[in-house]
Design an enzyme around this catalytic site. Structure first.
Site, PDB file in Angstrom:
ATOM      1  N   GLU A 170      47.549  41.592  44.939  1.00 63.29           N
ATOM      2  CA  GLU A 170      46.980  42.101  43.690  1.00 63.29           C
ATOM      3  C   GLU A 170      47.842  43.161  43.007  1.00 63.29           C
ATOM      4  OE1 GLU A 170      43.038  43.314  44.736  1.00 63.29           O
ATOM      5  OE2 GLU A 170      42.311  41.266  44.950  1.00 63.29           O
ATOM      6  N   GLU A 173      41.743  34.541  47.232  1.00 64.93           N
ATOM      7  CA  GLU A 173      40.742  35.515  47.667  1.00 64.93           C
ATOM      8  C   GLU A 173      39.563  35.402  46.727  1.00 64.93           C
ATOM      9  OE1 GLU A 173      41.952  39.581  48.722  1.00 64.93           O
ATOM     10  OE2 GLU A 173      40.087  40.281  47.784  1.00 64.93           O
TER      11      GLU A 173
END
Length: 739
Positions: A254, A330
């Site tokens: 991320e 995810e």
């Protein structure tokens, strides 16, 4: 003489990535007379009619009628002579309401499996401390085929010494000249997963990096060859020391990716004989990685999978245009009650139905961290009490089983629309050998909201669904059925329950679907709702707890129940002290890591019961740095995880310069008392902190040092130990008494 015909083409081919799957019309003229195009053969007409849901007998009757009428075949798609027939697709035999499952026109995308994340961070921290047989039972529910979640994929954090949501995970290279492939617990977890399912796929992904990689900057790409070496060494160590083959590796969770680094990572992998390891990028959003791959052919070549986080079941045109595998690398991250189970059921289907994603990976695997840390109980199951042995097999375990127990990576989705007429979705998968698995979900809006992204309102209502099995599935006579009902308006919840087989009559069967249900229908004889005797009852953390850290060959590098929030605390053999402190707990991170979250400037490890109020904490401490060294013990600590910088409580500090402080916060800005202690570096001292009601007092080496400090901010919280900054320090003979 010219005659025009109108052809209706209906496209829903998920084997193609671009343009995005949708219905479109193609209007094409056919001119009769000399040189006209050959009409479609009967076999091709039948294939098209099957895709549109027209029966073979209807189509054959239509062709026969057309032949009798002078060669003008009517009633089958592609040969309608009227606009109305074109729009209906089958004029003389309108498609019956229902859903066609047919493999004769080809298959959809390859299924890559369902998985979960351990890490990001420290989410499995307490699991390793469970006693047997309960630890093995938890692992069976997660990984054993045809027993519980039966996961296909395990994704783990490549520890980087930094805070990564609920704690820090240790790096295999704290320092540039340091390599240790036995730190932490992810090695152990991967081996336990492989022990139960040798076919499980393994993924490694970094959240943080040790500080030496950044050369003084909070950035891992300044020396991409160094970062690539660091990551590849982890993969090589997995094989050399644990016989683990890592299947996939990511870039930086991320956070920003770097094209040069990705290419260099591929080069380094290949140079080390790791051609089989595939690269996932960028574990963030679909963009900008998809765009960069479209304009950089070399980057496009080295990235195997585009992984997006929390995509809301949607993808983007650029990602589809790359023609790469698309994963929700995810997802979920939702409290694991019935609504969390509804969220999981919905996205497991709709990530493919809406977004062409062929793998969905849950964060997180098991809630095995203190519940009052951020995102408590967002695992597929809950195991947060190793001191009692208590654990809970939550509903998301059985939602997972609806897919994982009846499919395998390498199967293919069928080319279907996937949306049910009155809300909900279905997917169908095949192994290409005649086996078929169908998963249906009817989750309602209010009972399937994930933590993110926001979900737009939708309606689901009870309905009858009729399915038509075509192609190689026409001979199927029965389908085994497994059923889940999430009972929100009552306590009547049914989880993964076998129902009598469904009879298929000439390729047709129907189901009456209520809301908030999941069905699996399959030709496979597999499937089991595994059970063990009930685990022990839940109990709070022991009110009297001691640890002298005297473990000669510890199975794990961390001491039981300590949850590092900044820094890394490891078992240590103190060869310089042959006396009572030969075995200690040592803080070992000496440089601020390349952070993923807002790590504190101090190191801290928490332990105990978040509800503790009145406590006595005693610990022997050893400051190793004579210039700016310092350590603390603390009580009523109220924050950790990604919020560790804002931690408050009562902190008792001693420093190598012979002073002490009492502060109301970890940062040390709120000083409640200070003075001279006489503490020196490289000498063992004993600190005692007493908290009772609104008053606190502290002892040094058994003698009162300060007292009557008023506690006004925090009313309860964990106990903790830590250091003034990133630097070596040791702790021994830790003892808590709580009342």
């Amino acid at each position: 003489m010219a005659a025009a015909t109108l052809q209706l083409a209906l496209s829903r081919d998920r084997s193609s990535s671009f343009p995005p799957p949708r219905f479109f019309f193609s209007f094409r003229k056919r001119w009769a007379g000399p040189g006209e195009a050959e009409p479609l053969s009967g076999d091709r007409q039948l294939a098209r009619s099957r895709r549109l849901g027209c029966s073979e007998s209807c189509c054959r009757n239509g062709m026969a009628a057309a032949d009798a009428a002078g060669g003008k075949r009517v009633g089958c798609p592609g040969w309608a002579l009227l606009w109305g027939w074109a729009l209906l697709g089958c004029a003389s035999c309108p498609r019956p309401p229902g859903y066609v499952l047919d493999d004769s026109g080809g298959l959809g995308r390859e299924f890559d499996g369902i998985g979960a994340v351990s890490g990001g961070g420290a989410t499995s921290r307490l699991l390793v401390n469970y006693p047997e047989p309960y630890r093995s039972q938890i692992l069976d529910y997660l990984f054993m085929p045809n027993f519980g979640a039966s996961l296909h994929i395990l994704k783990v954090e490549i520890g980087g010494d930094g805070q990564s949501t609920d704690g820090t995970e240790p790096s295999h290279m704290h320092y540039e000249n340091d390599e240790n492939y036995f730190r932490g617990y992810e090695w152990w977890l991967m081996k336990e997963a492989k022990k139960r399912n040798p076919s499980i796929k393994l993924i490694g992904l970094p959240w943080a990096f040790p500080g030496w990689i950044g050369r003084g900057q909070n950035w891992p790409y300044n020396d991409p060859d160094v970062t690539a070496y660091y990551i590849v060494s982890w993969i090589l160590g997995a094989k050399q020391f644990h016989n683990l083959d890592i299947d996939y590796v990511g870039i930086w969770n991320e956070r920003s990716f770097n094209s040069k680094y990705i290419k260099l990572l591929r080069y380094t992998l290949d140079k080390q004989g790791l051609q089989r390891v595939r690269i996932i990028a960028s574990d963030n959003q679909w963009q900008p990685i998809s765009f960069y791959m479209m304009v950089d052919s070399e980057l496009h070549k080295v990235v195997d999978i585009i992984g997006a986080h929390y995509p809301g079941t949607k993808t983007v045109a650029n990602a589809l245009a790359t023609k790469k595998k698309l994963w929700a690398s995810e997802d979920y991250s939702t409290f694991n009650d019935a609504v969390g189970a509804g969220c999981w059921a919905r996205i497991l289907n709709q990530n493919y139905v809406n977004g062409n994603m062929t793998s969905t990976i849950a964060w997180n695997l098991v809630s095995s961290y203190y519940e009052d840390l951020p995102f408590g109980r967002t695992g597929l199951m809950t195991a947060q009490e190793p001191w009692s042995g208590h654990y809970v097999v939550e509903a998301p375990i059985w939602i997972t089983a609806h897919t994982t127990q009846f499919t395998q990576p390498g199967w293919h989705y069928l080319q279907v629309d996937g949306h049910l007429e009155h809300g909900g979705s279905y997917v169908a998968l095949t192994d290409g050998l005649g086996n078929l698995t169908i998963i249906i979900e009817t989750m309602t809006y209010s009972h399937s909201q994930c933590i993110r992204p926001p979900l737009l309102p939708f309606r689901v209502s009870p309905q009858k669904a009729t399915f038509y099995l075509k192609g190689s599935f026409q001979k199927v006579k029965t389908l085994k059925m497994w059923y889940t009902k999430l009972g929100f308006k009552s306590a009547n919840t049914t989880l993964f329950h076998p129902l009598p087989p469904v009879k298929v009559n000439e390729g047709v069967f129907s189901l009456n679907l209520a809301v908030d249900e999941v069905y699996t229908l399959t030709t496979l004889l597999a499937g089991q709702k595994g059970t063990y005797p009930d685990p022990p009852q839940s109990k709070p953390f022991p009110s009297n707890y001691k640890d002298d850290f005297k473990v000669r060959n510890p199975p794990f590098s961390e001491a039981p129940y300590f949850a590092d929030q900044t820094g890394v605390f490891e078992y240590f053999v103190n060869t310089s002290d042959p006396g009572g402190h030969a075995f200690t707990l040592r803080q070992v991170v000496i440089q601020r890591p390349i952070t993923w979250a807002s790590d504190a400037d101090q190191t801290i490890s928490i332990i105990g019961n978040f509800k503790w109020v009145n406590v006595i904490i005693t610990c022997d401490v050893y400051i190793e740095h004579s210039v700016n060294g310092g350590v603390f013990i603390a009580g009523r600590v109220n924050n950790g995880g990604i919020y560790v910088r804002r931690s408050r409580g009562l902190f008792f500090w001693v420093f190598a310069d012979g002073t002490y402080q009492v502060t109301g916060d970890l940062s040390g800005k709120e000083v409640l008392m200070k003075g001279v202690s006489g503490v020196r570096a490289r000498v063992w001292h004993t600190l005692t902190l007493k908290l009772k009601g609104s008053s606190a007092s502290g002892l040094l080496n058994g003698y009162p040092l300060w007292e009557n400090v008023t506690i006004s901010e925090t009313s309860h919280g964990w106990a903790a130990i830590g250091t003034r900054s990133f630097g070596f320090a040791q702790f021994d003979n830790f003892h808590i008494e709580a009342s």
